[in-house]
Design a protein around this motif. Structure first.
Motif, PDB file in Angstrom:
ATOM      1  N   THR A   1       0.574  -1.167   0.129  1.00 27.78           N
ATOM      2  CA  THR A   1      -0.016   0.080   0.081  1.00 27.78           C
ATOM      3  C   THR A   1       0.837   1.084   0.219  1.00 27.78           C
ATOM      4  OG1 THR A   1      -1.660  -1.209   1.298  1.00 27.78           O
ATOM      5  CG2 THR A   1      -1.976   1.277   0.979  1.00 27.78           C
ATOM      6  N   GLY A   2       1.844   1.282   0.735  1.00 31.04           N
ATOM      7  CA  GLY A   2       2.924   2.480   0.795  1.00 31.04           C
ATOM      8  C   GLY A   2       3.471   2.721  -0.357  1.00 31.04           C
ATOM      9  N   THR A   3       3.977   1.688  -1.198  1.00 32.78           N
ATOM     10  CA  THR A   3       4.853   1.882  -2.518  1.00 32.78           C
ATOM     11  C   THR A   3       3.813   2.072  -3.302  1.00 32.78           C
ATOM     12  OG1 THR A   3       4.987  -0.414  -2.487  1.00 32.78           O
ATOM     13  CG2 THR A   3       7.019   0.631  -1.492  1.00 32.78           C
ATOM     14  N   GLY A   4       2.726   1.376  -3.240  1.00 32.57           N
ATOM     15  CA  GLY A   4       1.465   1.834  -4.464  1.00 32.57           C
ATOM     16  C   GLY A   4       1.192   3.323  -4.194  1.00 32.57           C
TER      17      GLY A   4
ATOM     18  N   LEU B   1       7.390  -1.998  -7.070  1.00 31.03           N
ATOM     19  CA  LEU B   1       6.653  -0.714  -7.041  1.00 31.03           C
ATOM     20  C   LEU B   1       7.548   0.265  -6.537  1.00 31.03           C
ATOM     21  CD1 LEU B   1       3.282  -2.366  -5.378  1.00 31.03           C
ATOM     22  CD2 LEU B   1       3.275  -0.816  -7.479  1.00 31.03           C
ATOM     23  N   ALA B   2       8.358   0.072  -5.528  1.00 32.02           N
ATOM     24  CA  ALA B   2       9.113   0.947  -4.986  1.00 32.02           C
ATOM     25  C   ALA B   2      10.226   1.692  -5.995  1.00 32.02           C
ATOM     26  CB  ALA B   2      10.022   0.420  -3.883  1.00 32.02           C
ATOM     27  N   LEU B   3      10.624   0.769  -6.818  1.00 33.06           N
ATOM     28  CA  LEU B   3      11.577   1.176  -7.725  1.00 33.06           C
ATOM     29  C   LEU B   3      10.809   1.943  -8.851  1.00 33.06           C
ATOM     30  CD1 LEU B   3      13.852  -1.973  -8.526  1.00 33.06           C
ATOM     31  CD2 LEU B   3      14.626   0.468  -7.518  1.00 33.06           C
ATOM     32  N   SER B   4       9.595   1.566  -9.283  1.00 38.15           N
ATOM     33  CA  SER B   4       8.848   2.398 -10.189  1.00 38.15           C
ATOM     34  C   SER B   4       8.547   3.908  -9.573  1.00 38.15           C
ATOM     35  CB  SER B   4       7.613   1.602 -10.609  1.00 38.15           C
ATOM     36  OG  SER B   4       7.853   0.377 -11.228  1.00 38.15           O
ATOM     37  N   ALA B   5       8.319   3.890  -8.222  1.00 40.89           N
ATOM     38  CA  ALA B   5       8.104   5.264  -7.666  1.00 40.89           C
ATOM     39  C   ALA B   5       9.300   5.945  -7.849  1.00 40.89           C
ATOM     40  CB  ALA B   5       7.640   4.968  -6.123  1.00 40.89           C
TER      41      ALA B   5
END
Length: 641
Positions: free
Chosen positions: A116-119, A268-272
């Motif tokens: 949820t956080g990285t999303g 997700l983290a890397l995409s952010a």
């Protein structure tokens, strides 16, 4: 914000990515411009002879094809280091506007690096907001790495919706089925359809399960996978030879999705980060900061690896800490009531000979009414999950009685010829599901099965509940709430339904063949790299050291039983923010979740590689080993080890 390169230099940069070059974003002081044009690459490491190498030339052509077919720059991009991220957080002070007002450097500070956080960080960053995210431990170190690995609408929720005429359950299934389709679109290398067999031992259940499966397909609409279908008893045994034949009348087969949860979380983290977010793991929130009006304006944080502390200022803070939601809420208001009711879900991993390679099974009615899945995953078999109240802890332990219950239940569906032994359990883990009570609801005693967003009087925005499949929708609603509450001004609407995650842009199911041809990898290893890293598999393979043999020429395995190789450890440290031994064995690779004994045997080799990368002292090596063994104890490693 981004520095422009000529076309010729971008071409060279493509090769730099393939050979593991050290490229990075450059963050300029005026980050408010936030205009991404092209990234900068450090090209000094490219040696002329490499340009003549058939291997790297072919890899270069592969990436050039990717770039020409997709306007995105992800295939040419390497994330800034954790040190660079920390420097940005430490040096991003308050800005003074022309009118003398002070403006925080970030629109949002997100606490929590799970799904949820990285999303949420990705959603906010793709809208053009200035985002920072901190995680106390590592990405997916909590519940997000301990799921059933399904991307599903929830067949049992649909059954409850009809039985109890519960519209909320219906909405949950409808939403999850839509998100399932999105999931498979934005991360095709990490998620995939999986047929699941539902054995039937009573004739009257055939029409009941047939109607339920068809209703599940109908709700998915145009986003449905392959249609569900009925199998006769002979066909059911042919598809799932392990099934108990006695009194078997047939089986229904329906389709859901499956994924690699921790790898998805890292993506997700890397995409952010690739969209401009500043994301750092192993940084803990010590207290929340409030302005003169009592509104939250940031947090005091601590780097758990170095011990450094500093303040991060932001217009608002989002609490996305899952099972530990109440810890952050109590920093805001020490007298607030707890809203999380932690529930333990235990899973066990069995050898691959317990199930077909490409079909799962569901037991919808166990001895006490709970549902058990029996699924192939990463070359092994997952069985679970339980659902029982538990105490909140950072290191949940699977109880022996829960493990035995799972084994006993699956034994009732398998052929008597198959003896389900406790010694066959390769790994066992417990994940804490954060069921929540809505503090704003009149009836606070009832648990919310869907997610819940709460805004405190001081503007702390809390997102809790939900499940992996609906993380994207949860993130979208959370950012929508933050924009409204904090008066933020995004550059565009939500884009995460169409924003592919890192590794997806040049992925194809057959790209493992190119890896085999060019790097002389084992087929199992090449398939694994593509299914774990997508188009980034080229860069991972480029970190591989020669084996000294004619075949495979590259890719030394960490353990002979599993396809993880030495290059993944180096890639995890240099490109995926892995800082500890546990980060690597549990969440960059999934070795600890698959086989604790094999992981234990591999620790010295992995420590050796990480020591080369991070310069660990002998004391640090010993600490990392001890921490890893302690972690493996929570995954089922016998205490005598």
């Amino acid at each position: 914000m981004w520095k422009v390169f000529t076309r010729k230099r971008v071409a060279y940069a493509s090769i730099a990515v393939v050979i593991g070059g050290t490229s990075t974003y450059y963050f300029y002081p005026d980050s408010s411009k936030r205009i991404r044009k092209q990234q900068t690459q450090r090209l000094s490491i490219i040696k002329p002879q490499l340009l003549l190498s058939e291997t790297y030339a072919d890899a270069y052509n592969q990436i050039q094809t990717v770039v020409s077919s997709d306007n995105e720059l992800h295939n040419l991009w390497v994330p800034p280091s954790r040190k660079e991220m920390l420097n940005i957080l430490k040096n991003s002070g308050m800005k003074v506007k022309d009118n003398g007002e002070k403006e925080p450097p970030f629109d949002l500070l997100i606490v929590g690096g799970g799904a949820t956080g990285t999303g949420t960080a990705l959603d906010a960053a793709t809208r053009g907001l200035k985002v920072a995210l901190v995680e106390r431990d590592d990405f997916s170190s909590g519940t997000s790495s301990r799921s059933t690995k399904l991307v599903h609408g929830g067949v049992r929720y649909l059954e409850k919706a009809f039985k109890e005429l519960d519209y909320d359950q219906y909405k949950l299934v409808k939403e999850a089925l839509h998100e399932r389709a999105t999931f498979l679109h934005i991360a095709p290398y990490l998620s995939y359809p999986l047929p699941i067999l539902l054995p039937i031992y009573k004739w009257w259940q055939v029409p009941y399960f047939w109607v339920g499966s068809k209703a599940y397909d109908f709700l998915a609409g145009s986003e449905a996978m392959e249609g569900s279908h009925f199998l006769s008893s002979d066909k059911a045994i042919e598809a799932f030879p392990w099934l108990k034949k006695e009194k078997l009348v047939g089986a229904m087969v329906y389709y859901d999705g499956q994924h690699n949860d921790a790898r998805m979380n890292v993506a997700l983290a890397l995409s952010a980060v690739s969209h401009g977010a500043v994301v750092v793991n192993h940084v803990e929130v010590m207290r929340l900061l409030k302005d003169d009006n009592g509104k939250i304006c940031g947090a005091r944080v601590k780097d758990n690896l170095s011990g450094d502390e500093w303040d991060i200022n932001a217009k608002g803070v989002i609490n996305a800490t899952g099972a530990f939601t109440d810890g952050i809420r109590s920093m805001d208001n020490p007298r607030c009531d707890n809203i999380v009711a932690p529930s333990a879900g235990v899973h066990v991993v069995l050898p691959n000979y317990y199930s077909p390679r490409k079909m799962g099974m569901i037991d919808p009615s166990t001895s006490d009414g709970r549902v058990i899945f029996f699924l192939p995953w990463e070359g092994s078999t997952i069985a679970g999950t339980t659902d029982s109240p538990t105490e909140l802890t950072y290191s949940p332990m699977p109880k022996e009685e829960e493990i035995q219950w799972i084994l006993n239940e699956i034994a009732t569906y398998l052929s008597p010829d198959i003896k389900v032994r406790r010694s066959d359990v390769l790994s066992a883990w417990s994940g804490i599901r954060p069921l929540v009570r809505d503090p704003s609801a009149k009836n606070t005693s009832s648990l919310v099965r869907r997610h819940m967003i709460n805004v405190s009087p001081s503007n702390l925005i809390t997102i809790a509940g939900g499940k992996w499949t609906t993380y994207r929708n949860m993130a979208q609603e959370t950012v929508d709430t933050a924009i409204q509450v904090l008066g933020l001004k995004p550059l565009n609407e939500c884009r995460t339904e169409i924003t592919k995650l890192i590794g997806s842009h040049g992925y194809s199911p057959t790209m493992f063949i190119k890896l085999i041809q060019q790097f002389k990898l084992e087929t199992e290893v090449a398939r694994h790299l593509v299914n774990s890293y997508g188009d980034r598999a080229w860069a991972v393979a480029a970190f591989a050291h020669p084996t000294g043999r004619s075949w495979p020429a590259f890719g030394r395995r960490l353990n002979p039983l599993y396809p993880y190789i030495d290059a993944e450890v180096r890639y995890a440290v240099r490109r995926e923010y892995a800082c500890t031994l546990v980060d690597v064995i549990a969440r960059r690779t999934r070795l600890a979740f698959l086989d604790v004994q094999a992981t234990f045997e591999s620790l010295p080799h992995i420590i050796e590689i990480m020591s080369e990368e991070l310069g660990w002292s002998s004391e640090q090596r010993k600490k990392e080993f001890n921490d890893a063994v302690k972690f493996l104890g929570t995954m089922g490693l016998p205490s005598q080890k």
